[in-house]
Design a protein around this motif. Structure first.
Motif, PDB file in Angstrom:
ATOM      1  N   ARG A  61       0.871  -1.182   0.000  1.00 54.92           N
ATOM      2  CA  ARG A  61       0.000   0.000   0.000  1.00 54.92           C
ATOM      3  C   ARG A  61       0.905   1.228   0.000  1.00 54.92           C
ATOM      4  NH1 ARG A  61      -5.060  -1.904   1.128  1.00 54.92           N
ATOM      5  NH2 ARG A  61      -5.085  -3.967   2.075  1.00 54.92           N
ATOM      6  N   LEU A  68      -2.825   0.401  -4.206  1.00 57.15           N
ATOM      7  CA  LEU A  68      -2.560  -0.977  -3.807  1.00 57.15           C
ATOM      8  C   LEU A  68      -1.853  -1.691  -4.958  1.00 57.15           C
ATOM      9  CD1 LEU A  68      -2.980  -3.441  -1.910  1.00 57.15           C
ATOM     10  CD2 LEU A  68      -5.150  -3.808  -3.105  1.00 57.15           C
ATOM     11  N   HIS A  88      -6.785   2.745  -4.352  1.00 57.12           N
ATOM     12  CA  HIS A  88      -7.321   2.124  -3.150  1.00 57.12           C
ATOM     13  C   HIS A  88      -7.812   3.245  -2.253  1.00 57.12           C
ATOM     14  CE1 HIS A  88      -7.031   0.008   0.789  1.00 57.12           C
ATOM     15  NE2 HIS A  88      -7.534  -0.950   0.066  1.00 57.12           N
TER      16      HIS A  88
END
Length: 104
Positions: A61, A68, A88
């Motif tokens: 991350r 992501l 993400h």
């Protein structure tokens, strides 16, 4: 490590205008290509926010937890196959909102 599937990163970068996100991804790729880790424990020392609990699956991350990157890692041969790079939206305060090179 030998990093395969870089087209996933390139496709994401082609549509990404945020400079912070672009730099975070480029830094990750550089680091992955120029380092080798013997096992998951060693990688976790450098990337404590990485998710390696379902090996060979690996998740990173980045960029304040807005990106992501997923792949499959094989430590014995030193190969990482990148399979996904997506936006993400999880921005929990405890979710590792910076990477190691940003923390330094």
């Amino acid at each position: 490590m030998q990093v395969l599937g870089l087209d996933e990163i390139e496709c994401f970068l082609a549509g990404c205008s945020d400079p912070h996100t672009r730099e975070a991804l480029k830094a990750l790729v550089f680091e992955l290509k120029h380092r080798t880790w013997p096992d998951a424990e060693a990688l976790m020392k450098d990337y404590p926010q990485a998710e390696l609990c379902e090996l060979p699956k690996a998740r990173f991350r980045l960029a304040n937890n807005t990106v992501l990157v997923e792949g499959m890692i094989h430590f014995e041969s030193g190969v990482l196959l990148l399979k996904k790079c997506i936006e993400h939206r999880d921005r929990r305060p405890d979710s590792g909102d910076h990477t190691e090179w940003e923390a330094a």
